[in-house]
Design a protein around this motif. Sequence first.
Motif, PDB file in Angstrom:
ATOM      1  N   ASP A 199       0.827  -1.198   0.000  1.00  0.00           N
ATOM      2  CA  ASP A 199       0.000   0.000   0.000  1.00  0.00           C
ATOM      3  C   ASP A 199       0.865   1.253   0.000  1.00  0.00           C
ATOM      4  OD1 ASP A 199      -2.995  -0.899   1.880  1.00  0.00           O
ATOM      5  OD2 ASP A 199      -2.160  -1.641   0.009  1.00  0.00           O
ATOM      6  N   ARG A 200       1.872   1.285   0.871  1.00  0.00           N
ATOM      7  CA  ARG A 200       2.737   2.453   0.949  1.00  0.00           C
ATOM      8  C   ARG A 200       3.507   2.651  -0.346  1.00  0.00           C
ATOM      9  NH1 ARG A 200       4.453   4.313   5.796  1.00  0.00           N
ATOM     10  NH2 ARG A 200       5.350   5.958   4.498  1.00  0.00           N
ATOM     11  N   SER A 201       3.931   1.563  -0.971  1.00  0.00           N
ATOM     12  CA  SER A 201       4.708   1.676  -2.200  1.00  0.00           C
ATOM     13  C   SER A 201       3.894   2.307  -3.312  1.00  0.00           C
ATOM     14  CB  SER A 201       5.206   0.295  -2.641  1.00  0.00           C
ATOM     15  OG  SER A 201       6.074  -0.261  -1.689  1.00  0.00           O
ATOM     16  N   ILE A 202       2.690   1.832  -3.519  1.00  0.00           N
ATOM     17  CA  ILE A 202       1.869   2.391  -4.597  1.00  0.00           C
ATOM     18  C   ILE A 202       1.511   3.832  -4.288  1.00  0.00           C
ATOM     19  CG2 ILE A 202      -0.482   1.823  -3.846  1.00  0.00           C
ATOM     20  CD1 ILE A 202       0.981   1.244  -7.356  1.00  0.00           C
ATOM     21  N   ASP A 203       1.333   4.163  -3.021  1.00  0.00           N
ATOM     22  CA  ASP A 203       1.046   5.548  -2.645  1.00  0.00           C
ATOM     23  C   ASP A 203       2.202   6.469  -3.019  1.00  0.00           C
ATOM     24  OD1 ASP A 203      -1.398   4.810  -1.664  1.00  0.00           O
ATOM     25  OD2 ASP A 203      -0.774   4.765   0.438  1.00  0.00           O
TER      26      ASP A 203
END
Length: 241
Positions: A199-203
């Motif tokens: 989730d953090r990566s795509i954000d």
Amino acid sequence: MENAKILVVDDDAKLRDLLSRFLTQQGFSADTLPDARELERKLARNRPDLIVLDVMMPGDDGLAVVRRLRAAGENIPVIMLTARGEDIDRILGLEMGADDYLAKPFNPRELTARIQSVLRRHHATPALSASHTAEEKLAFGEFVLNLGQRELLCDGQAISLTSAEYAVLAVLARHPRRPLTREQLMEMALGKGNGESLDRSIDVHISRLRKALERQDSKTRHIQTVWGYGYVFVPDGTSGE
């Protein structure tokens, strides 16, 4: 990508030797540097296809190096090696413009898989359906996304994107006004399933894309948040969040 040239930049001599031998056995052409002091000269003299870059190094660390490369408009793929494997190291690397990351210690085969994945994203033409052609161009606002050439133009000028950022934008732009979850974006754009920190990566990729797309008009939002779900691409930038 057969015979791709990989440059490993790491101050650990044993690791450099191990990766050089292993990558050569896997069909790559491998070169190494102990730090980033000769990196710019290496890029000019014998440009690699991908850089494996350690975060923790004497002198300029990996984060400073990748930030400097991206600020100069250099889009060569970079995979960061993080010593601790903590979220903050990974997220900072992506924010600086890295294409992917791998936490130490790691299996060399995992690095090989990451290299192959990033190179495919960087060089491959997007999968095209019967209604799309390799010459397709998607126009929105002052931008043109050229799917055949894998480039984003703003008023005719190319905008530098990492392979991951381009892949995410291409997926969003080819599904206008269709909300996509983070998991769908990771799978469709990057070929990754559920896992730690996704989730953090795509954000981070979305955040960097927004900076590229919204720098001239802060009121325009081509990539909008669907709260509790994911993101949606809006070609005209209306229907604000």
